[in-house]
Design a protein around this motif. Structure first.
Motif, PDB file in Angstrom:
ATOM      1  N   VAL A 144       0.847  -1.211   0.000  1.00 38.05           N
ATOM      2  CA  VAL A 144       0.000   0.000   0.000  1.00 38.05           C
ATOM      3  C   VAL A 144       0.878   1.254   0.000  1.00 38.05           C
ATOM      4  N   PHE A 145       1.897   1.254   0.874  1.00 39.87           N
ATOM      5  CA  PHE A 145       2.785   2.428   0.939  1.00 39.87           C
ATOM      6  C   PHE A 145       3.510   2.637  -0.394  1.00 39.87           C
ATOM      7  N   MET A 146       3.987   1.542  -0.981  1.00 40.84           N
ATOM      8  CA  MET A 146       4.705   1.663  -2.259  1.00 40.84           C
ATOM      9  C   MET A 146       3.769   2.177  -3.356  1.00 40.84           C
ATOM     10  N   ALA A 147       2.515   1.665  -3.339  1.00 44.13           N
ATOM     11  CA  ALA A 147       1.545   2.119  -4.345  1.00 44.13           C
ATOM     12  C   ALA A 147       1.295   3.621  -4.188  1.00 44.13           C
ATOM     13  N   LEU A 148       1.113   4.061  -2.931  1.00 44.70           N
ATOM     14  CA  LEU A 148       0.884   5.499  -2.692  1.00 44.70           C
ATOM     15  C   LEU A 148       2.091   6.312  -3.156  1.00 44.70           C
ATOM     16  N   ALA A 149       3.280   5.783  -2.908  1.00 45.16           N
ATOM     17  CA  ALA A 149       4.494   6.496  -3.328  1.00 45.16           C
ATOM     18  C   ALA A 149       4.532   6.617  -4.853  1.00 45.16           C
ATOM     19  N   PHE A 150       4.190   5.534  -5.549  1.00 44.81           N
ATOM     20  CA  PHE A 150       4.248   5.574  -7.018  1.00 44.81           C
ATOM     21  C   PHE A 150       3.155   6.477  -7.589  1.00 44.81           C
ATOM     22  N   VAL A 151       1.997   6.505  -6.919  1.00 47.59           N
ATOM     23  CA  VAL A 151       0.936   7.427  -7.348  1.00 47.59           C
ATOM     24  C   VAL A 151       1.449   8.864  -7.211  1.00 47.59           C
ATOM     25  N   SER A 152       2.110   9.129  -6.094  1.00 49.62           N
ATOM     26  CA  SER A 152       2.643  10.475  -5.848  1.00 49.62           C
ATOM     27  C   SER A 152       3.696  10.836  -6.917  1.00 49.62           C
ATOM     28  N   ILE A 153       4.541   9.854  -7.266  1.00 45.61           N
ATOM     29  CA  ILE A 153       5.575  10.106  -8.291  1.00 45.61           C
ATOM     30  C   ILE A 153       4.903  10.368  -9.650  1.00 45.61           C
ATOM     31  N   ALA A 154       3.902   9.516  -9.987  1.00 41.21           N
ATOM     32  CA  ALA A 154       3.232   9.652 -11.290  1.00 41.21           C
ATOM     33  C   ALA A 154       2.537  11.012 -11.393  1.00 41.21           C
ATOM     34  N   ARG A 155       1.904  11.411 -10.279  1.00 40.74           N
ATOM     35  CA  ARG A 155       1.218  12.709 -10.269  1.00 40.74           C
ATOM     36  C   ARG A 155       2.236  13.843 -10.486  1.00 40.74           C
ATOM     37  N   GLY A 156       3.380  13.699  -9.822  1.00 36.31           N
ATOM     38  CA  GLY A 156       4.426  14.717  -9.957  1.00 36.31           C
ATOM     39  C   GLY A 156       4.921  14.814 -11.389  1.00 36.31           C
ATOM     40  N   ILE A 157       5.150  13.647 -12.014  1.00 36.48           N
ATOM     41  CA  ILE A 157       5.648  13.650 -13.397  1.00 36.48           C
ATOM     42  C   ILE A 157       4.602  14.269 -14.334  1.00 36.48           C
ATOM     43  N   TRP A 158       3.345  13.927 -14.100  1.00 35.07           N
ATOM     44  CA  TRP A 158       2.251  14.481 -14.909  1.00 35.07           C
ATOM     45  C   TRP A 158       2.204  16.004 -14.792  1.00 35.07           C
ATOM     46  N   LEU A 159       2.297  16.498 -13.549  1.00 35.08           N
ATOM     47  CA  LEU A 159       2.276  17.954 -13.336  1.00 35.08           C
ATOM     48  C   LEU A 159       3.487  18.605 -14.003  1.00 35.08           C
ATOM     49  N   GLN A 160       4.616  17.903 -13.941  1.00 35.60           N
ATOM     50  CA  GLN A 160       5.842  18.437 -14.522  1.00 35.60           C
ATOM     51  C   GLN A 160       5.710  18.565 -16.039  1.00 35.60           C
ATOM     52  N   ILE A 161       5.093  17.531 -16.668  1.00 37.75           N
ATOM     53  CA  ILE A 161       4.930  17.556 -18.124  1.00 37.75           C
ATOM     54  C   ILE A 161       4.003  18.695 -18.527  1.00 37.75           C
ATOM     55  N   ARG A 162       2.942  18.892 -17.711  1.00 40.55           N
ATOM     56  CA  ARG A 162       1.963  19.937 -18.053  1.00 40.55           C
ATOM     57  C   ARG A 162       2.469  21.343 -17.741  1.00 40.55           C
ATOM     58  N   SER A 163       3.455  21.404 -16.798  1.00 39.99           N
ATOM     59  CA  SER A 163       3.903  22.731 -16.347  1.00 39.99           C
ATOM     60  C   SER A 163       4.720  23.428 -17.432  1.00 39.99           C
ATOM     61  N   HIS A 164       4.404  24.696 -17.643  1.00 38.66           N
ATOM     62  CA  HIS A 164       5.204  25.469 -18.603  1.00 38.66           C
ATOM     63  C   HIS A 164       5.862  26.644 -17.907  1.00 38.66           C
ATOM     64  N   ALA A 165       6.087  26.456 -16.588  1.00 39.72           N
ATOM     65  CA  ALA A 165       6.682  27.549 -15.809  1.00 39.72           C
ATOM     66  C   ALA A 165       8.097  27.175 -15.418  1.00 39.72           C
ATOM     67  N   PRO A 166       8.936  28.183 -15.112  1.00 35.45           N
ATOM     68  CA  PRO A 166      10.289  27.857 -14.664  1.00 35.45           C
ATOM     69  C   PRO A 166      10.251  27.200 -13.289  1.00 35.45           C
ATOM     70  N   GLU A 167      11.307  26.454 -13.001  1.00 38.21           N
ATOM     71  CA  GLU A 167      11.379  25.742 -11.725  1.00 38.21           C
ATOM     72  C   GLU A 167      11.741  26.699 -10.590  1.00 38.21           C
ATOM     73  N   VAL A 168      10.755  27.034  -9.742  1.00 36.48           N
ATOM     74  CA  VAL A 168      11.035  27.852  -8.565  1.00 36.48           C
ATOM     75  C   VAL A 168      10.273  27.246  -7.403  1.00 36.48           C
ATOM     76  N   ALA A 169      10.971  27.004  -6.299  1.00 34.88           N
ATOM     77  CA  ALA A 169      10.316  26.374  -5.149  1.00 34.88           C
ATOM     78  C   ALA A 169       9.252  27.278  -4.567  1.00 34.88           C
ATOM     79  N   VAL A 170       8.197  26.655  -4.038  1.00 29.21           N
ATOM     80  CA  VAL A 170       7.070  27.399  -3.480  1.00 29.21           C
ATOM     81  C   VAL A 170       7.511  28.357  -2.383  1.00 29.21           C
ATOM     82  N   GLU A 171       8.444  27.873  -1.507  1.00 26.50           N
ATOM     83  CA  GLU A 171       8.859  28.708  -0.375  1.00 26.50           C
ATOM     84  C   GLU A 171       9.563  29.978  -0.828  1.00 26.50           C
ATOM     85  N   GLU A 172      10.074  29.933  -2.053  1.00 23.27           N
ATOM     86  CA  GLU A 172      10.872  31.066  -2.505  1.00 23.27           C
ATOM     87  C   GLU A 172      10.067  32.100  -3.258  1.00 23.27           C
TER      88      GLU A 172
END
Lengths: 501, 159
Positions: free
Chosen positions: A471-499
């Motif tokens: 279950v933990f591994m599945a959740l981790a992979f879902v989180s990774i897949a979501r991140g990659i998807w957001l990354q592909i869709r993102s057309h903004a420069p890489e800047v951390a939220v805190e900054e």
């Protein structure tokens, strides 16, 4: 171990004796000081005072030790909020929003919410400890190395999601943190790794040096370059408003649950649960963009998880004699010094002792909030000290805190180096939190993966065939897949939220 | 490097090289007895991850054509303050062993405050003295922590 009201009431009768009340109060006070002072953590605080308690009866001595422990958990967030020095990894998520609040002149409400959240989570954790310890202790033993590895892997993937748009930079930050923790000797074989021929690097890199450098030193550098006069120009109200309390109440309760249940697992320290609780609050918030910019729930959640985890740590300690953190190991040493052997027999053979300790924790929790709330104003005033005085003071306490880990000047040099790295990470928009978490849990991850592979004769499939780890591994992979998807869709420069200002 | 894009391209290339270097260093780790998890495993995975992320970051930034945020570098005076402050911190660490924690703290705090606010030398000396005394009384004398006392202070205390 079984619960009985008679034992609990008898425990309260013992804990409420004048002598035990006094030692609980002394422990709470010293614990708060230990938490506030960056030079000394709860484990070393208890270790230093352990020999001094031999003059006390065993129950009073352990009541005082336990009070130092949870008192330090209360005090630990103070420096994280007012001067951005998280003395331990568990205070890092508190610093993210707490320090932002301090800069906005809201250090008082942030500190007060910390105290209230610690009280709520501590009390809920104690209720769990009192009533559900036998059942929960059984669940904890189901966790083996594969479950721990999967849990920590999931925590890492969750924390990268805190990076917002800077997902790739979050992964880089995490990878650099893991790499930092690998420097030194391999924990299983003793082989020298990534030391590049420098014998000093064999000692490894302590994560406190990394944390203090990344947060405190880089913050001082950023502040002196912009010649700020003080962290905050004003002190607003010292107490939080009812709206603040209402807004953070849900976070306090949720983080208590997260902190308590994860804290039952040996090896899962507040440094992991505070990040998980922070991430959870950010994910369920209607306004996640407020996190990192002074969201009060971002202060309440990690503090609640911190205290609930600390309380939950007593379940495996009392039930199995397993310490979940270094300070718990020192407490275990204290119990053994008095001839008490924690484990299932402790509740049968010494019920008066165990229930007196549990009862004293309820009392200590009340003492801590009474002790801490009036001090909020005093701590909040630190933010208005002129920075030309505060800056060198921050460096002084950072040097003290880092040097006192192993009494090596090398650790202070490492702190300085990470101060410079942190400075450039801020400038280039890299998130700092993934690096910190990775540095803290890298060795635990490697150990549990090594043990898992030993169990499975080298097959990685063990992580996917056991239900909880799957279950933990599945959740981790879902989180990774979501991140990659957001990354592909993102057309903004890489800047951390805190900054993002 | 004035903008995030430029910095990302530079940092990406640097990270890719760092990843390769880690991969090389990982291949040189001595493996004694064969174990399920080789000491080379994690460094190799990380070396590859850092290399791949570095390439990814550099490529993504190179292709990026939108609004590019500027990096807030300090002005000349600000940069000077940072460099001198770091130099003073380095001197503090280097002097901690020979001079001892109390004396080096006094010197560091006094010099730092005096440098950041030249009009406040009185405050600088007072703060330096207070922190120097605290470092001795609380951390060395009371808590008995193994901070260096320094031969000068040792002789003074013995005398």
């Amino acid at each position: 171990m079984s619960f009985s009201f008679d034992h609990l009431i008898q425990g309260f009768a013992t804990a409420l004796s004048l002598q035990n009340l006094l030692w609980a109060l002394v422990g709470c006070f010293i614990g708060t000081l230990v938490g506030v002072l960056p030079g000394i953590g709860p484990a070393s605080g208890i270790a230093i005072l352990l020999p001094l308690t031999t003059v006390l009866p065993p129950t009073s001595a352990i009541i005082m030790m336990a009070a130092i422990y949870y008192g330090a958990m209360y005090g630990g967030s103070t420096t994280a909020i007012v001067v951005n020095i998280p003395g331990e990894a568990s205070s890092v998520p508190t610093a993210i929003d707490g320090y932002e609040m301090a800069k906005q002149g809201k250090a008082g409400p942030a500190l007060a919410i910390c105290a209230i959240s610690s009280f709520v989570a501590g009390t809920l954790g104690l209720i769990g400890l009192t009533f559900f310890a036998p059942l929960l202790a059984d669940v904890a033993v189901v966790f083996g190395p594969p479950e721990y590895f999967a849990l920590m892997f999931m925590a890492l993937t969750l924390i990268i999601s805190l990076s917002g748009r800077a997902l790739l930079k979050g992964v880089i930050s995490m990878a650099l943190g893991l790499m930092t923790a690998l420097i030194g000797q391999d924990p299983l074989t003793g082989a020298a790794r990534l030391t590049f021929g420098f014998p000093k690097l064999l000692a490894g890199i302590d994560f406190i040096s990394v944390i203090v450098g990344l947060f405190a030193i880089s913050e001082v550098m950023v502040n002196v370059e912009s010649r700020i006069t003080a962290i905050s120009q004003k002190i607003g109200s010292w107490m939080p408003s009812w709206a603040d309390i209402r807004q953070s109440m849900g976070a306090m309760i949720r983080s208590s649950g997260v902190g308590f249940f994860l804290g039952l697992l040996p090896g899962v320290t507040p440094s992991v649960t505070t990040f998980v609780a922070y991430d959870l609050e950010k994910r369920i918030s209607k306004h996640p963009e407020r996190f990192g910019n002074g969201a009060i729930e971002g202060v309440a959640a990690p503090e609640g998880a911190n205290n609930a985890t600390s309380t939950a740590g007593f379940v495996p300690l009392f039930s199995f004699g397993i310490p979940t953190a270094p300070s718990m190991a020192v407490l275990l040493g204290g119990l053994m010094m008095y001839g008490l052997q924690p484990g299932p027999m402790l509740f049968k053979e010494n019920p008066d002792f165990v229930w007196a300790i549990i009862a004293s924790m309820y009392i200590g929790n009340v003492m801590l909030i009474v002790l801490n709330l009036p001090l909020v104003g005093m701590w909040a005033r630190i933010c208005v000290i002129p920075f030309y005085i505060l800056g060198p003071m921050i460096v002084f306490f950072s040097v003290l805190g880092t040097y006192s880990i192993r009494f090596l000047a090398y650790d202070v040099w490492v702190m300085t180096l990470f101060g410079v790295i942190g400075y450039f990470m801020r400038k280039f928009g890299y998130p700092i939190a993934p690096m910190v978490l990775a540095t803290v849990i890298a060795q635990m991850m490697e150990m549990s993966l090594g043990q898992s592979l030993l169990m499975s004769q080298g097959s990685i499939l063990i992580l996917f065939t056991r239900p909880i780890s799957a279950v933990f591994m599945a959740l981790a992979f879902v989180s990774i897949a979501r991140g990659i998807w957001l990354q592909i869709r993102s057309h903004a420069p890489e800047v951390a939220v805190e900054e993002v200002d | 490097m004035k903008t995030i894009r430029q910095a990302d391209i530079g940092a990406g290339c640097f990270l890719a090289l760092l990843g390769l270097f880690i991969l090389y260093a990982a291949s040189n780790i001595r493996v004694g007895v064969e174990r399920a998890l080789s000491p080379r495993f994690f460094p190799s995975v990380l070396g590859f991850l850092i290399f791949a992320c570095g390439i990814g970051l550099a490529f993504k930034s190179w292709r990026f054509r939108g609004e590019d945020p500027r990096i807030h570098w300090p002005d000349r005076q600000g940069a000077g303050i940072v460099v001198v402050s770091l130099g003073m911190l380095a001197a503090y660490i280097a002097l901690m062993k020979p001079l001892g924690l109390p004396l080096s703290t006094f010197l560091y705090v006094t010099a730092s405050i005096g440098f950041l606010k030249p009009q406040k030398w009185g405050t600088a000396i007072a703060t330096g003295l207070i922190l120097g005394i605290i470092s001795y009384v609380v951390f060395i004398d009371l808590l008995q922590l193994s901070f260096p006392v320094g031969s000068l202070l040792e002789r003074l205390l013995e005398g």
